[in-house]
Enzyme design. Sequence first.
Site, PDB file in Angstrom:
ATOM      1  N   ASP A   1     -59.834 -37.592 -46.799  1.00 25.41           N
ATOM      2  CA  ASP A   1     -61.202 -38.028 -46.492  1.00 25.41           C
ATOM      3  C   ASP A   1     -62.006 -36.930 -45.798  1.00 25.41           C
ATOM      4  O   ASP A   1     -63.233 -36.936 -45.846  1.00 25.41           O
ATOM      5  CB  ASP A   1     -61.168 -39.244 -45.571  1.00 25.41           C
ATOM      6  CG  ASP A   1     -60.186 -40.301 -46.030  1.00 25.41           C
ATOM      7  OD1 ASP A   1     -60.613 -41.379 -46.419  1.00 25.41           O
ATOM      8  OD2 ASP A   1     -58.963 -40.030 -46.025  1.00 25.41           O
TER       9      ASP A   1
ATOM     10  N   PHE B   1     -56.329 -35.568 -43.480  1.00 22.85           N
ATOM     11  CA  PHE B   1     -56.547 -36.666 -44.424  1.00 22.85           C
ATOM     12  C   PHE B   1     -57.519 -36.174 -45.490  1.00 22.85           C
ATOM     13  O   PHE B   1     -58.456 -35.451 -45.167  1.00 22.85           O
ATOM     14  CB  PHE B   1     -57.138 -37.904 -43.727  1.00 22.85           C
ATOM     15  CG  PHE B   1     -56.239 -38.488 -42.671  1.00 22.85           C
ATOM     16  CD1 PHE B   1     -55.129 -39.251 -43.022  1.00 22.85           C
ATOM     17  CD2 PHE B   1     -56.483 -38.272 -41.329  1.00 22.85           C
ATOM     18  CE1 PHE B   1     -54.290 -39.783 -42.056  1.00 22.85           C
ATOM     19  CE2 PHE B   1     -55.647 -38.792 -40.351  1.00 22.85           C
ATOM     20  CZ  PHE B   1     -54.542 -39.555 -40.719  1.00 22.85           C
TER      21      PHE B   1
ATOM     22  N   ILE C   1     -62.224 -33.967 -46.627  1.00 24.64           N
ATOM     23  CA  ILE C   1     -62.554 -32.902 -47.565  1.00 24.64           C
ATOM     24  C   ILE C   1     -64.045 -32.600 -47.576  1.00 24.64           C
ATOM     25  O   ILE C   1     -64.454 -31.486 -47.899  1.00 24.64           O
ATOM     26  CB  ILE C   1     -62.070 -33.257 -49.001  1.00 24.64           C
ATOM     27  CG1 ILE C   1     -62.138 -32.040 -49.915  1.00 24.64           C
ATOM     28  CG2 ILE C   1     -62.857 -34.422 -49.581  1.00 24.64           C
ATOM     29  CD1 ILE C   1     -61.225 -30.911 -49.521  1.00 24.64           C
TER      30      ILE C   1
ATOM     31  N   HIS D   1     -60.346 -42.759 -43.461  1.00 24.70           N
ATOM     32  CA  HIS D   1     -58.963 -42.288 -43.269  1.00 24.70           C
ATOM     33  C   HIS D   1     -57.996 -42.898 -44.289  1.00 24.70           C
ATOM     34  O   HIS D   1     -56.799 -42.977 -44.025  1.00 24.70           O
ATOM     35  CB  HIS D   1     -58.460 -42.631 -41.863  1.00 24.70           C
ATOM     36  CG  HIS D   1     -59.017 -41.772 -40.774  1.00 24.70           C
ATOM     37  ND1 HIS D   1     -60.329 -41.796 -40.406  1.00 24.70           N
ATOM     38  CD2 HIS D   1     -58.425 -40.857 -39.955  1.00 24.70           C
ATOM     39  CE1 HIS D   1     -60.530 -40.948 -39.407  1.00 24.70           C
ATOM     40  NE2 HIS D   1     -59.385 -40.366 -39.113  1.00 24.70           N
TER      41      HIS D   1
ATOM     42  N   LEU E   1     -60.541 -27.875 -34.528  1.00 27.20           N
ATOM     43  CA  LEU E   1     -60.967 -28.875 -35.521  1.00 27.20           C
ATOM     44  C   LEU E   1     -62.141 -28.305 -36.312  1.00 27.20           C
ATOM     45  O   LEU E   1     -63.284 -28.680 -36.125  1.00 27.20           O
ATOM     46  CB  LEU E   1     -61.352 -30.186 -34.831  1.00 27.20           C
ATOM     47  CG  LEU E   1     -60.283 -30.809 -33.933  1.00 27.20           C
ATOM     48  CD1 LEU E   1     -60.730 -32.208 -33.489  1.00 27.20           C
ATOM     49  CD2 LEU E   1     -58.939 -30.897 -34.634  1.00 27.20           C
ATOM     50  N   SER E   2     -61.821 -27.366 -37.170  1.00 30.43           N
ATOM     51  CA  SER E   2     -62.830 -26.597 -37.912  1.00 30.43           C
ATOM     52  C   SER E   2     -62.346 -26.430 -39.341  1.00 30.43           C
ATOM     53  O   SER E   2     -61.921 -25.351 -39.754  1.00 30.43           O
ATOM     54  CB  SER E   2     -63.023 -25.221 -37.264  1.00 30.43           C
ATOM     55  OG  SER E   2     -63.261 -25.333 -35.884  1.00 30.43           O
ATOM     56  N   GLU E   3     -62.411 -27.518 -40.116  1.00 30.11           N
ATOM     57  CA  GLU E   3     -61.785 -27.492 -41.438  1.00 30.11           C
ATOM     58  C   GLU E   3     -62.416 -26.467 -42.362  1.00 30.11           C
ATOM     59  O   GLU E   3     -61.710 -25.792 -43.125  1.00 30.11           O
ATOM     60  CB  GLU E   3     -61.842 -28.879 -42.087  1.00 30.11           C
ATOM     61  CG  GLU E   3     -60.983 -29.925 -41.398  1.00 30.11           C
ATOM     62  CD  GLU E   3     -61.685 -30.638 -40.254  1.00 30.11           C
ATOM     63  OE1 GLU E   3     -62.868 -30.313 -39.989  1.00 30.11           O
ATOM     64  OE2 GLU E   3     -61.070 -31.512 -39.620  1.00 30.11           O
TER      65      GLU E   3
END
Lengths: 342, 336
Positions: free
Chosen positions: A103, A101, A105, A147, A76-78
């Site tokens: 959101d 999602f 970003i 979300h 979980l490392s966008e």
Amino acid sequence: MTTTTATRELQVREAINEAIRQEMERDETVIIMGEEIAGGAGREHLGIVDAWGGPFRTTVGLIQQFGNQRVLDTPLSEAAFVGTAIGAASTGMRAIAELMFVDFIGVCMDQMLNNAAKMRYMFGGQVKVPFVMLTRIGAGFGSAAQHSESYYSIFSHIPGLKGVVPSDPYTAKGLLISAIRDDDPVVFFEHKGLYTNRGPVPEEPYTYPIGKARTVRQGSDVTLVGLSKMTWIANNAAEELAKDGINAEVVDLLSISPIDYDHVLESVRKTHRVVVVDEDTPVCSMASEICARVAEEGFDYLDAPPSRVTAPHTPVPYSRALENIYLPNETRVINTVKNLFR
Amino acid sequence: MDLDRHTLLQLYRTMKTIRDFEERGIPETGQRGMSASVHSSAGQEAVPTGVCANLTDDDYIGSTHRGHGHCIAKGVDPKGMMAELFGRATGPNKGKGGSMHIADMSKGMLGTNGIVAGSVPLAVGAALTSKLRHGNRRVAVAFFGDGGANQGVLHECMNLASVWKLPVVFCCENNGYAESTPVEYALSTSRVSDRAAGYDMPGIHVDGMDVFAVYDAAREAVARARNGDGPSLLECRTYRYYGHTVFDNPLSYRTAEEEAHWRGRDPLKLFRETVIPQGEITPDQLDAIDAEVAALMEEAVAFADASPLPQPQELYDDVYVDYPVEMMRRGANMPV
């Protein structure tokens, strides 16, 4: 071609899956990464592969066909994986990154804003960035403000990025194939409320051009411009308006950058009125952009002010009692249109 | 562990309240069509309970998407929480936030959060306030999961809190899975607590099913923070009994044997097995708490159902402190 004569039907989620699969078959440089795009990663030894097939099952089956070197589940490392995809895209891959999602970003916007969008320009044209971000928009599910947003206009504001908002399986597959083949970064917005929308889709790969709108309903009295799911809200409203003798044309915008202003203007030249139906918030939005352009370039066509039906300038509320008011719906479109004929 | 009877009963009551809130509240919320964004923390009760038993209402916590337990352990009223999940105006967030955003500033609860590791900097900020205005007497706990352990913001925050010697405890609830992704795939180390070394703070790893182990480790970390000695990283290894959300079948990525193993180490069961043989607490006392908590859940559901929905114009409340409502509606063709 804005429609198809194909008889086979798919859901939007299947059309997206097929587009990715066919492009990965066609071009071995295409890779995809994201959170839970396969799921249960690293447990092949327990017989676990593709546990989720994506949070909305748009990527199901890809890991079996293409393996875990081209279908990459991520931590979980966008910021890391979006930036990594951009880096890979600028050095010889065609990289797709899925942001669960839109959101989310906020966590990785810098990679979009300062790398993907600007590299080619800043580097004097030395690089191409064939990068696709797949992401999700849409309220109506009781998922509250982190979300549920439909932040596509933020991306249309950024020079260097392209963006598409497909509305059905046909446009989803065609636009996604175009996005993957495009040498510029493209953001592909999937609406959570459209995944089970069914429609005809050709089996062979095809492209739908980025930057081209289409007319989904012919009319003569008012142009309703829809984006993503809002195209169908507009279309439903048009059916109702017809009963009252108002013949609405419905334009499905499909791209948020570049924007097909000419298609909208051509329609307004015929109908003399325009209402944009946009699930995003209203200030500095696609809706305001289209209204401004029509006012500038189509002023002489207009018999009424360009108008908008959008979300309010608020975050998405959790309670259904409020979310139902927040979302644009057919009644709001109908009332807005009727006001233009007073 | 040398806790008085009152504290022991309180630990049990908190864990049981969390368990029952999850087991009762989530299906009830689903029946009202609002379950899309609800995440059960059943199985993880010992962590928020053991940590927050060392805190007061003046202390702060930041929470996660799986945050009902943090709320309850920090003293948020379960009746109000139930109302929030049902989207009612009597929830602490007035129905605006729901499960993923429950906040109660009167309890130092800085919100559950829908962004992974999203509340960590808020807790660090509260710790800065404590240092600047309260002489470090208030401590902040930043809860995050093993998924959050891989977010950049967490690492930036650990560095900042260390550099500024802030009174914060970084508490990783490692339940083994980030959504469906196992820790052994996603984490570069076998223990999140090892990462403390890079930020010059103590890193402690405890059994997160054992409320006493969590309590003792947290007591030390909280004391260190209150003394002005800076942050700690406390990793609690725990397990969630259900899927990521109600839509997720966890057996698609983990085994029934694994689930059975962890359920065999249930934190409420472990509590009974530890405490009752010591003679201080009788099974009857714990059974009485079970009955009280069941009644409380009944009351919470009834309260939530009887509560009003938000009024339409509340859509525009609290976007800002000060902003013309007309400017939020203008041009959107809103019905209210």
